[in-house]
Design an enzyme around this catalytic site. Structure first.
Site, short mmCIF file in Angstrom:
data_model
loop_
_atom_site.label_atom_id
_atom_site.label_comp_id
_atom_site.label_asym_id
_atom_site.label_seq_id
_atom_site.Cartn_x
_atom_site.Cartn_y
_atom_site.Cartn_z
N HIS A 53 0.81 -1.22 0.00
CA HIS A 53 0.00 0.00 0.00
C HIS A 53 0.85 1.28 0.00
O HIS A 53 0.35 2.36 -0.30
CB HIS A 53 -0.90 -0.01 1.25
CG HIS A 53 -2.15 0.79 1.12
ND1 HIS A 53 -2.25 1.89 0.30
CD2 HIS A 53 -3.36 0.65 1.72
CE1 HIS A 53 -3.49 2.40 0.41
NE2 HIS A 53 -4.17 1.66 1.25
N LYS A 60 -27.22 0.53 -6.94
CA LYS A 60 -27.15 1.97 -7.16
C LYS A 60 -28.40 2.54 -7.84
O LYS A 60 -28.84 3.64 -7.54
CB LYS A 60 -25.91 2.25 -8.02
CG LYS A 60 -25.68 3.72 -8.32
CD LYS A 60 -24.41 3.95 -9.12
CE LYS A 60 -24.58 3.52 -10.56
NZ LYS A 60 -23.41 3.87 -11.39
N LYS A 79 -30.27 5.72 -6.23
CA LYS A 79 -30.27 6.97 -7.02
C LYS A 79 -31.72 7.41 -7.25
O LYS A 79 -32.04 8.60 -7.18
CB LYS A 79 -29.58 6.74 -8.37
CG LYS A 79 -28.06 6.66 -8.23
CD LYS A 79 -27.43 7.99 -8.48
CE LYS A 79 -25.95 7.86 -8.76
NZ LYS A 79 -25.26 9.10 -8.92
N ASN A 80 -32.55 6.43 -7.55
CA ASN A 80 -33.97 6.67 -7.78
C ASN A 80 -34.59 7.34 -6.56
O ASN A 80 -35.46 8.20 -6.67
CB ASN A 80 -34.61 5.30 -8.05
CG ASN A 80 -36.06 5.41 -8.48
OD1 ASN A 80 -36.73 6.36 -8.11
ND2 ASN A 80 -36.51 4.44 -9.23
N LYS A 81 -34.11 6.95 -5.38
CA LYS A 81 -34.63 7.52 -4.11
C LYS A 81 -33.85 8.78 -3.72
O LYS A 81 -33.98 9.27 -2.61
CB LYS A 81 -34.50 6.49 -2.98
CG LYS A 81 -35.25 5.19 -3.21
CD LYS A 81 -36.73 5.35 -3.02
CE LYS A 81 -37.49 4.06 -3.27
NZ LYS A 81 -38.93 4.29 -3.41
N MET A 82 -33.00 9.26 -4.63
CA MET A 82 -32.20 10.47 -4.41
C MET A 82 -31.23 10.30 -3.23
O MET A 82 -30.93 11.23 -2.50
CB MET A 82 -33.10 11.70 -4.15
CG MET A 82 -34.19 11.89 -5.15
SD MET A 82 -33.54 12.42 -6.75
CE MET A 82 -33.20 14.14 -6.43
N PRO A 127 -25.26 6.54 -3.24
CA PRO A 127 -25.03 5.12 -2.91
C PRO A 127 -23.89 4.87 -1.92
O PRO A 127 -23.96 3.96 -1.09
CB PRO A 127 -24.74 4.46 -4.26
CG PRO A 127 -24.46 5.57 -5.22
CD PRO A 127 -25.15 6.78 -4.70
N ASP A 128 -22.83 5.69 -1.99
CA ASP A 128 -21.73 5.50 -1.04
C ASP A 128 -22.19 5.84 0.38
O ASP A 128 -21.93 5.10 1.33
CB ASP A 128 -20.53 6.37 -1.43
CG ASP A 128 -19.42 6.28 -0.38
OD1 ASP A 128 -18.89 5.17 -0.18
OD2 ASP A 128 -19.11 7.29 0.26
N THR A 166 -12.17 6.49 3.35
CA THR A 166 -11.16 7.14 2.51
C THR A 166 -11.80 8.22 1.66
O THR A 166 -12.76 7.96 0.93
CB THR A 166 -10.50 6.11 1.59
OG1 THR A 166 -10.10 4.98 2.36
CG2 THR A 166 -9.30 6.69 0.89
#
Length: 612
Positions: free
Chosen positions: A327, A406, A410-413, A416-417, A441
């Site tokens: 990393h 997603k 998205k549809n529910k506004m 997604p994160d 992060t």
């Protein structure tokens, strides 16, 4: 990807590096205000009051002096954090890094043309290697498209660290060796190293000016595989890289002192494009269950992976693949990018090689034979023993949630994160009965050599919502309102962090200035609430979004009583990978994942309650 690559003739991968803005230093007042807010979920009134006093004292006293010194430092550097971060987060760390620092992930080919199948390891290996080598050539020609947010170019420096890069252990601090050069900069190494059954082999991937083809690579891999399966195993020098860092540094010095030729062999491995690992295992994997494959990649055979290498490409006996990466030189998005590129190529070509079967007369792979003695063999077996002991304590639960993804959020506004982050907060709260300090992060690549910032997802708003979900007297409407407040807060914080307005790296800078000046550690950093809220690398939830592609990854928890939680997002699913230590009686990765999935349903249900 193809169109992007075609377009990229106009733009070179690293062309914007010189024009990227410098990493800013946030305002001290703002950072301390945000810090105070972040500790609230973990304090009672009295504890909070005490921390508030410490912060006020810091702000008007030593904090202001340190901040001025930090501003001075920033004047002379385009990224005031870069060197510090590399040292503190990676190179000074003494615990074994292969297990505790590296990240790993499976190649997604098993989801389409390459399901697990015995007898395919070598042929598929030659194809996957070839696509990786093509990406290396694109990078050398600077034809990998510049990443952008809208029209703003992002820093691409980490891509220089993907190939021909290796960490080298030191007694108190490690270093990074990078041998990669673009074509315009000059010669770059063009050999790869193959590890198999404790032995190491090397061969060039350019022959007479041309890249070797899959049939030619197949011949090389077959030669190595046959040799290793018909002769005794090698000593497994690679296992030393899994050792505690100072111990590995001393073992390496001893190895070089034993025979100067050993140094040349180590440098051959360090400078190689990548390390290709041949494993004998056949880990189980399906598009719904990643648990076994992730464990095999993260904690597999230490004699066939070079823990310090920026890129170990791992092949298994059943034709499944993955990567294990140090990393220190780069963050996971570099690996996500090449993994996606290779996966798309394999998908477009239906998992086959469609070119010429002709094999040129290429020199056979050469074995790297180290001079070893009883002490070296003893060091190797000790390294293996400590590694396998620690590795056997790791629990990994990795599954796909396939009821929705997603598209529905998205549809529910709902972002997604943020949706996954809040579901995780609720799951942790239900499992443990209290809030969990969380590191997500955030990316700071819009700045010169920018890497990451800490986004503290466990906000006051998130905790209020979690409490409301557990309180039967709270109405559905009120729960929905609290959830939307938590979403708004999270989204704003993520935006701030990516814009260089986070506070964790700023506080780290102030602490390091104090240390460099030989000053006592300010009380802000010794206050129990500092570590209780996650400061100093004490987050019980260490999380990261791997992206929106078919690429998944995994890391170990940051603390013994914590979890590692990586996830990726697609239109129709969320895939999560959670790790925990079995020896910690409080944590359970399986339960946390299942409760996160339950939280997904609860949240969508809340959004369906529009008229309450």
């Amino acid at each position: 990807m193809e169109n992007q690559l075609a377009k990229s003739t106009e733009e070179r991968t690293f062309q914007y590096q010189d024009s990227l803005p410098s990493l800013p230093v946030p305002s001290l007042e703002e950072s301390l205000k945000k810090y105070l807010e972040s500790v609230k979920p973990f304090a009672n009134e009295e504890e909070y009051r005490k921390t508030e006093e410490i912060v006020q004292k810091f702000q008007s006293g030593i904090g202001e002096k340190l901040h001025q010194k930090l501003l001075e430092r920033a004047k002379g550097k385009r990224n005031w954090l870069e060197e510090w971060w590399l040292n503190v987060a990676y190179l000074d760390v003494r615990i074994p890094s292969q297990l505790n620092v590296n990240f790993a992930g499976p190649a997604a080919h098993f989801e389409h043309y390459w399901p697990p199948k015995e007898g395919t390891q070598l042929e598929r290996g030659s194809i996957i290697l070839w696509h990786n080598l093509n990406y290396w050539q694109l990078l050398r020609k600077e034809k990998v498209p510049v990443h952008k947010v809208g029209n703003t170019p992002l820093d691409m420096n980490q891509f220089r660290m993907l190939f021909s890069t290796c960490k080298v252990p030191g007694i108190t601090r490690d270093s990074i060796m990078n041998y990669f050069r673009t074509e315009s900069e000059g010669r770059s190494p063009n050999h790869i190293v193959v590890l198999c059954r404790g032995r190491a082999f090397v061969f060039d991937v350019i022959h007479e000016g041309c890249l070797v083809t899959p049939p030619e690579l197949l011949r090389q891999l077959t030669y190595i595989h046959k040799k290793c399966h018909s002769e005794p195993d090698g000593p497994g020098i690679a296992a030393l890289t899994s050792e505690e860092r100072t111990r590995w540094a001393k073992a390496r010095e001893y190895l070089i002192g034993l025979d100067a030729e050993n140094l040349a062999l180590l440098e051959k491995i360090q400078s190689s494009l990548l390390v290709y690992s041949m494993e004998d295992d056949s880990p189980h994997v399906t598009p719904e269950d990643y648990s076994e494959i992730l464990a095999a990649i993260l904690i597999g055979d230490p004699t066939v992976r070079w823990g310090d290498k920026s890129y170990n490409l791992i092949s298994f006996s059943n034709g499944v693949f993955g990567c294990n990466c140090d990393h220190a030189p780069f963050d996971a998005m570099v690996m996500v990018n090449i993994s996606y590129y290779v996966d798309e190529k394999i998908f477009q070509n239906e998992g086959r090689w469609k070119g010429s079967e002709k094999v040129r007369d290429i020199p056979l792979p050469e074995e790297l034979i180290f001079t070893v003695d009883e002490k070296v063999l003893n060091d190797i077996s000790q390294a293996k023993a400590q590694y396998l002991k620690e590795a056997s304590d790791l629990q990994i639960a990795a599954y796909a949630f396939t009821s929705f993804g997603k598209k529905l959020t998205k549809n529910k506004m709902l972002h997604p994160d943020t949706f996954i982050q809040l579901a995780l907060q609720l799951a942790y709260y239900r499992l443990h009965g209290h809030p969990g300090c969380c590191y997500e992060t955030a990316m700071t690549r819009c700045f010169y050599h920018g890497r990451t910032e800490t986004m503290r997802s466990c906000t006051v708003e998130a905790v209020r919502w979690c409490q409301s979900m557990q309180d039967p007297s709270v109405s559905l409407h009120e729960r929905q309102q609290k959830m939307l407040q938590a979403f708004a807060k999270h989204n704003k914080m993520m935006k701030d962090c990516s814009a260089g307005k986070g506070f964790d790296r700023h506080l780290l800078g102030l602490l390091l200035i104090a240390k460099e000046e030989g000053l006592p550690v300010p009380e802000l950093f010794t206050d129990p609430l500092f570590s209780k809220s996650g400061g100093g690398g004490n987050f019980v939830l260490s999380t990261s979004l791997v992206g929106y592609l078919r690429v998944q990854g995994v890391v170990v928890p940051m603390v013994h009583n914590g979890y590692g939680f990586f996830y990726h997002i697609r239109d129709d699913r969320f895939v999560v990978a959670c790790s925990a230590w079995k020896s910690c009686p409080e944590t359970d990765a399986e339960k946390l994942v299942q409760l996160t999935f339950c939280a997904f349903y609860d949240m969508i249900q809340l959004m369906n309650t529009t008229h309450l």
